[in-house]
Design an enzyme around this catalytic site. Structure first.
Site, PDB file in Angstrom:
ATOM      1  N   ASP A   3       9.229   2.640  -0.040  1.00 59.95           N
ATOM      2  CA  ASP A   3       8.184   3.345   0.687  1.00 59.95           C
ATOM      3  C   ASP A   3       8.292   2.923   2.150  1.00 59.95           C
ATOM      4  O   ASP A   3       7.830   1.853   2.539  1.00 59.95           O
ATOM      5  CB  ASP A   3       6.809   3.019   0.100  1.00 59.95           C
ATOM      6  N   LYS A  22       4.164   8.960   8.966  1.00 57.48           N
ATOM      7  CA  LYS A  22       3.828   8.371  10.255  1.00 57.48           C
ATOM      8  C   LYS A  22       4.769   8.850  11.386  1.00 57.48           C
ATOM      9  O   LYS A  22       4.604   9.957  11.850  1.00 57.48           O
ATOM     10  CB  LYS A  22       3.736   6.846  10.137  1.00 57.48           C
ATOM     11  N   TYR A  74       0.859  -1.189   0.000  1.00 57.49           N
ATOM     12  CA  TYR A  74       0.000   0.000   0.000  1.00 57.49           C
ATOM     13  C   TYR A  74       0.889   1.231   0.000  1.00 57.49           C
ATOM     14  O   TYR A  74       1.878   1.297   0.724  1.00 57.49           O
ATOM     15  CB  TYR A  74      -0.887   0.003   1.250  1.00 57.49           C
TER      16      TYR A  74
END
Ligand SMILES: *Cc1c(COP(=O)(O)O)cnc(C)c1O
Length: 432
Positions: A239, A267, A144
């Site tokens: 990523d 994050k 994702y």
């Protein structure tokens, strides 16, 4: 457990937001039942609107590696807010967070801050395309990368395929630039580079795929991707929005010691505030505006309050033994659960790396690709999930979501968490 207030708030929210939420998985669709409205967090715990208390392993989906309302982060935010919240001009806070990261991360030389992980990935792929002058991307099924148009793509049929969009509203022409390959399939990656010689700008991968279960990859596979990209003059994008600062200060990049061309971050980097970033070598980053032709900008990018929070969080990660301690606690949690699973001979696996874990209802010894996850197992997961919740254990409401151990979890709370997981496995696997 009384949840009346949460239920009332959710009814109200449904008249305000589509599905009552501002991010879909929060709606509890995949586990059933009603979401809890969280009103407070402190350390490893959160409280809902009805006053129920939970040990939290969602950690806001990963950012809160220090737990909720960490004192240093809180103080840094308050001090920054008092000086004003945004200027749209350079600030010292941006320099400080960037300097802290770049001087302790040996794989990147320049960074740019944005406001979310999605924005970081979107900018990174534009940079890769602008730098290489190529359009196509390779992504992996089960990774994702946020809700970026050209990455909301799932595999079609065949080994090397253009995907199908996994969201309405994504133009077919975008999808046609994305090649989707199964994880761990290096031959398919090689085939793609033969079929699309000199057309592929970049391979993007979560080096530790943690958004669709925890699909731990073989280091050999990641190293092979590095070699292929170097041979084919394509860029390798790691990523690391979830793995960055989570499995070590230098993330999966440092853990595997593989140098990607671009790293995306998010994050943890914002200490609980909305921050993302992409980072690379000086040479590649010189392609970004205002130095180069690849346009990228943001009204609130490098926001001083968010930067101050990020700095206060990230500098605590550099304290000696920080990651060793997190891993020790995670190992305790995992070994207590595995002991129970083995004792009861359950068909369950608990996978973990660093301070991330995932429980899968499976007989397989390992799960490396998304197709190895049994969708039927999610029916068992529902029962498991609701037992966790009702016993005061909070985690993202889906069997595809991982759990995060934070520095705020005490040894007692880890033991309590293991006890709740084990009793919930008993509930889920022993009907009647
Ligand atoms: C969370 C995540 C994103 C998206 O970040 P947002 O801040 O939700 O936009 C992208 N990539 C990975 C690997 C993620 O875990």
């Amino acid at each position: 457990m009384n949840t009346n207030k949460s239920e009332q708030l959710f009814e109200k929210a449904k008249n305000l937001f589509p599905g009552g939420v501002n991010s879909p998985v929060r709606a509890f669709g995949s586990v059933g039942g009603k979401p809890r409205f969280i009103t407070k967090g402190k350390g490893s715990r959160v409280w809902d609107a009805d006053g129920n208390e939970y040990i939290d392993f969602c950690a806001s989906w990963g950012p809160l590696i220090l737990g909720h309302a960490n004192e240093k982060v809180e103080n840094a935010i308050i001090a920054a807010v008092k000086e004003g919240t945004s200027f749209g001009a350079p600030t010292v806070q941006e320099n400080e967070l960037a300097d802290l990261i770049l001087s302790n991360h040996s794989y990147v030389e320049r960074i740019r801050f944005v406001s979310s992980g999605t924005e970081a990935v979107m900018s990174a792929i534009r940079l890769a395309r602008g730098y290489t002058g190529r359009d196509k991307l390779i992504k992996f099924e089960g990774c994702y990368h946020g809700h970026v148009d050209s990455l909301l793509v799932k595999a079609g049929s065949g080994l090397v395929t253009f995907g199908n969009s996994s969201s309405a509203g994504v133009p077919k022409s975008f999808v046609d630039e994305t090649i989707v390959i199964a994880l761990n399939d290096i031959e398919a990656v090689k085939d793609a580079f033969v079929m699309f010689k000199d057309e592929i700008a970049a391979i993007i991968i979560e080096p530790i795929p943690a958004n669709n279960g925890l699909l731990l990859q073989d280091g050999k596979f990641l190293r092979a991707l590095r070699e292929i990209c170097s041979d084919e003059n394509a860029l390798l994008i790691f990523d690391e929005v979830i793995s960055g600062f989570r499995v070590g200060f230098e993330g999966a990049t440092g853990l595997y010691d593989i140098k990607p061309d671009i790293i995306t971050l998010g994050k943890i980097i914002g200490g609980g505030m909305p921050v993302g970033a992409f980072a690379s070598s000086e040479k590649i980053m010189n392609s970004i505006a205002p130095l180069g032709p690849v346009y990228q900008a943001g009204t609130l990018s490098g926001n001083p309050v968010a930067m101050a929070a990020g700095k206060a969080a990230v500098e605590q990660l550099l304290e000696p033994g920080f990651y060793a301690e997190l891993e020790r606690k995670t190992k305790n949690l995992v070994s207590s659960v595995i002991e129970h699973i083995e004792h009861k001979e359950y068909k369950v696996k608990m996978f973990s790396i660093g301070s991330v874990y995932w429980i899968a209802f499976t007989e397989r010894p390992s799960i490396r690709t998304s197709s190895e996850i049994d969708p039927e197992s999610m029916n068992i997961y529902r029962k498991f999930y609701h037992s966790l919740l009702n016993n005061g254990f909070y985690i993202g409401p889906s069997g595809y979501e991982v759990g995060f151990v934070s520095a705020a979890h005490s040894d007692e709370e880890i033991a309590e968490a293991a006890r709740i997981i084990n009793l919930s496995l008993d509930v889920a696997l022993n009907p009647g």
